[in-house]
Design an enzyme around this catalytic site. Structure first.
Site, mmCIF file in Angstrom:
data_model
loop_
_atom_site.group_PDB
_atom_site.id
_atom_site.type_symbol
_atom_site.label_atom_id
_atom_site.label_comp_id
_atom_site.label_asym_id
_atom_site.label_seq_id
_atom_site.Cartn_x
_atom_site.Cartn_y
_atom_site.Cartn_z
ATOM 1 N N THR A 188 0.876 -1.174 0.000
ATOM 2 C CA THR A 188 0.000 0.000 0.000
ATOM 3 C C THR A 188 0.910 1.221 0.000
ATOM 4 O O THR A 188 2.088 1.118 0.350
ATOM 5 C CB THR A 188 -0.875 0.037 1.266
ATOM 6 N N GLU A 334 -5.775 -3.858 -0.724
ATOM 7 C CA GLU A 334 -6.153 -4.950 0.194
ATOM 8 C C GLU A 334 -7.331 -5.768 -0.303
ATOM 9 O O GLU A 334 -7.616 -6.837 0.227
ATOM 10 C CB GLU A 334 -6.525 -4.368 1.578
ATOM 11 N N LYS A 443 -14.021 17.207 10.733
ATOM 12 C CA LYS A 443 -14.890 17.105 11.904
ATOM 13 C C LYS A 443 -15.171 18.512 12.406
ATOM 14 O O LYS A 443 -14.319 19.166 12.966
ATOM 15 C CB LYS A 443 -14.216 16.259 12.978
ATOM 16 N N TRP A 448 -19.720 15.687 10.743
ATOM 17 C CA TRP A 448 -18.716 15.441 9.713
ATOM 18 C C TRP A 448 -19.070 16.123 8.399
ATOM 19 O O TRP A 448 -20.214 16.088 7.957
ATOM 20 C CB TRP A 448 -18.581 13.923 9.478
#
Ligand code: ADP
Length: 554
Positions: A188, A334, A443, A448
């Site tokens: 990654t 992944e 935030k 959010w």
């Protein structure tokens, strides 16, 4: 339990190339080589050369399980490595050359790569890093002996790929082994901490290939001429190098030349009807078409866009202006990477064009093989109502259960779900929509704000080429959004007009406290906006005084 009486042929990567060589032997694989020339052969020859390479690898002393690295563009030689390395039971480690030298050093040493096959364009990089690689025993330049010679000093001996192949016979029988054997390794990009290795197996790869070929996956088939713009070093090019052999699709590999003009030339010349790439690549494509409208590719029917959210303005340019349908893909290294794709099912096909557009902007529907759920902070599952958003979790046979060498410890929850780090909604039709990366979400006052939604709204404004939104610390609201814009060449975007446009698309308290212009935005090695770099760059940036959550500041 009564055991079934069906044959237990293992799902091996070699079976894909064997099938293609036998049944689609003449189907072309066209590659643009680093020197700009085009190379062309069929699957039969690909397998023949992969067998020579298999013999060469064995002669070099490569053993099952050994890692063999590539630093290479999308070309036929990289495809040969895909099949030969995994085919003998070794592990293909595709390295992203766009990583920083320190990251390259880290991952090659962590993977304990024994051999490195590289395009000669990377000769300077090899020379620079050679002394820092701890496990590499052999370097192979992807060219003939003269080309390797011409590449100059690479800090030590470099073998010629073509010379290695020429010295071997194509007589080789792919061995049969356990389908759970490791086949390839991708790291990654390591936006937080060190990069982590995802170790795929033959079984996960073959099952994932079925999903890529499935009509509700990418629908890749023998009817396609596919331009693979997504690099073979990025999440296995979304599984296409394997799936193309499974279905016998014509493959067009662009090498290092991803500029708009070169891409358009291949699209037209090779009658490409299907292509895939991250949004940044398509931005270059449209920038080219703006200047050269005559280069519009006549055969292109479908594009897959993933890796980052498809900006709605891009969807419209493809679908409305060019009549090319867009399939949105969400996935991660992944997840092999296919997780969702966005084609509307029968039950929704007769929705209004606006409703269908809204669905296509979502990341896509859950496909068979990927169980998906969203959870709150206490890991309680949230409803599929298209509104509640929480951490996205997935499990399935092509999803990782552990990083290579156990990095990061145990990564699954009690139900074997892997936490993606994305924040998303799921609706009643199983459409998933990412609202943010968990670490990028803004935030503000306990609620959010989705940076992706703001960015999408911003790029739909005339004159905006690219946009990024980051949260900056704020004394009252914890964080407030800053919009960072790259303007189109020659454009002069009016901040107030842009704000007014945003106000039509998002809640007032989401409106950025400030808008700023930059000549370009930083991208990661996989073409995503690098919010990490941006956050560093704008550390200490002062938002206008008395910003308020109802967006009064401008
Ligand atoms: P990296 O190594 O850069 O993380 P990946 O391709 O594995 O490369 O990145 C996976 C992440 O990319 C996902 O978790 C998600 O945040 C983002 N991503 C991928 N596809 C999409 C998409 N269609 N829309 C929004 N974000 C996406």
């Amino acid at each position: 339990m009564l055991r079934g009486l069906m044959q237990e042929r293992p799902l091996l990567i070699s079976s894909l190339i064997e099938y293609a060589a036998r049944n689609h032997g003449g189907t072309p694989i066209v590659s643009r080589l680093p020197d700009g020339s085009l190379h062309r052969y069929g699957y039969r020859e690909l397998e023949q050369r992969a067998k020579r390479l298999a013999n060469a690898l064995l002669a070099l002393g490569v053993k099952p399980g050994d890692r063999v690295a590539t630093l290479a563009w999308n070309t036929h030689r990289h495809m040969e490595l895909y099949y030969a390395v995994s085919g003998i039971g070794a592990v293909l480690h595709t390295v992203n050359p766009r990583l920083f030298p320190d990251q390259l050093e880290y991952i090659c040493n962590h993977a304990e790569d024994r051999f490195l096959f590289f395009d000669l364009t990377f000769a300077p990089l090899v020379q620079k890093l050679r002394s820092r690689f701890t496990h590499l025993e052999g370097y192979i330049g992807l060219g003939d002996a003269a080309q390797v010679e011409k590449a100059g000093d690479m800090g030590g001996p470099v073998l010629s790929y073509e010379a290695l192949l020429a010295a071997q016979s194509a007589d080789y029988a792919w061995p049969i082994f356990d389908e759970n054997t490791a086949s390839s390794l991708c790291y990654t990009s390591g936006t937080t901490g060190n990069p982590k290795g995802v170790l795929y197996s033959h079984r996960s790869t073959v099952l994932h290939s079925f999903a890529v070929c499935a009509a509700d996956g990418l629908g890749l088939s023998s009817r396609d001429s596919a331009l693979v713009i997504v690099p073979l070093f990025h999440a296995n090019a979304w599984g296409v190098p394997y799936a193309a052999a499974m279905c016998g699709a014509k493959l067009v590999l662009p090498g290092p030349m991803l500029d708009g003009a070169s891409v358009c030339q291949l699209l037209t010349q090779e009658k490409v009807n299907f292509s895939m790439g991250v949004p940044t690549v398509w931005m270059n494509f449209f920038a080219h078409l703006d200047k050269h409208p005559g280069d519009r590719p006549p055969h292109l029917k479908r594009v897959v866009i993933g890796g980052s959210a498809v900006p709605p303005a891009m969807l419209d340019r493809f679908e409305k202006d060019l009549g090319i349908s867009v399939l949105h893909l969400w996935g991660m290294t992944e997840t092999s990477p296919l997780g969702t794709t966005s084609a509307p099912p029968f039950a929704l096909a007769e929705r209004s064009p606006d409703e269908l557009r809204a669905l296509k902007i979502k990341q896509g529907r859950v496909i068979y093989g990927v169980d998906m759920k969203i959870v709150d902070d206490e890991n309680a599952e949230l409803p599929h109502d298209g509104k509640a958003f929480g951490l996205l979790k997935v499990r399935g046979p092509w999803i990782t259960r552990q990083y290579f060498k156990g990095e990061g410890g145990s990564i699954l929850d009690e139900g074997d779900y892997f936490s993606t780090g994305d924040v998303a909604t799921l609706d009643e039709h199983s459409y998933m929509q990412i609202t943010d990366r968990a670490k990028d979400v803004i935030k503000s006052g306990g609620e959010w704000i989705s940076s992706i939604e703001l960015e999408n709204a911003a790029v739909a404004f005339p004159g905006v080429h690219e946009a990024a939104v980051i949260g900056l610390p704020h004394p009252t609201w914890q964080e407030r959004p800053l919009l960072i814009v790259v303007q189109k060449p020659g454009a002069s975007v009016d901040k107030a007009a842009l704000r007014a446009h945003l106000a039509q698309h998002v809640a007032r308290w989401w409106l950025p406290d400030d808008i700023t212009f930059v000549p370009e935005l930083p991208h990661t090695a996989t073409g995503k906006l690098s919010k990490l770099t941006l956050r560093k760059q704008f550390q200490g940036y002062v938002l206008p005084a008395a910003p308020s959550r109802d967006g009064a500041a401008s």
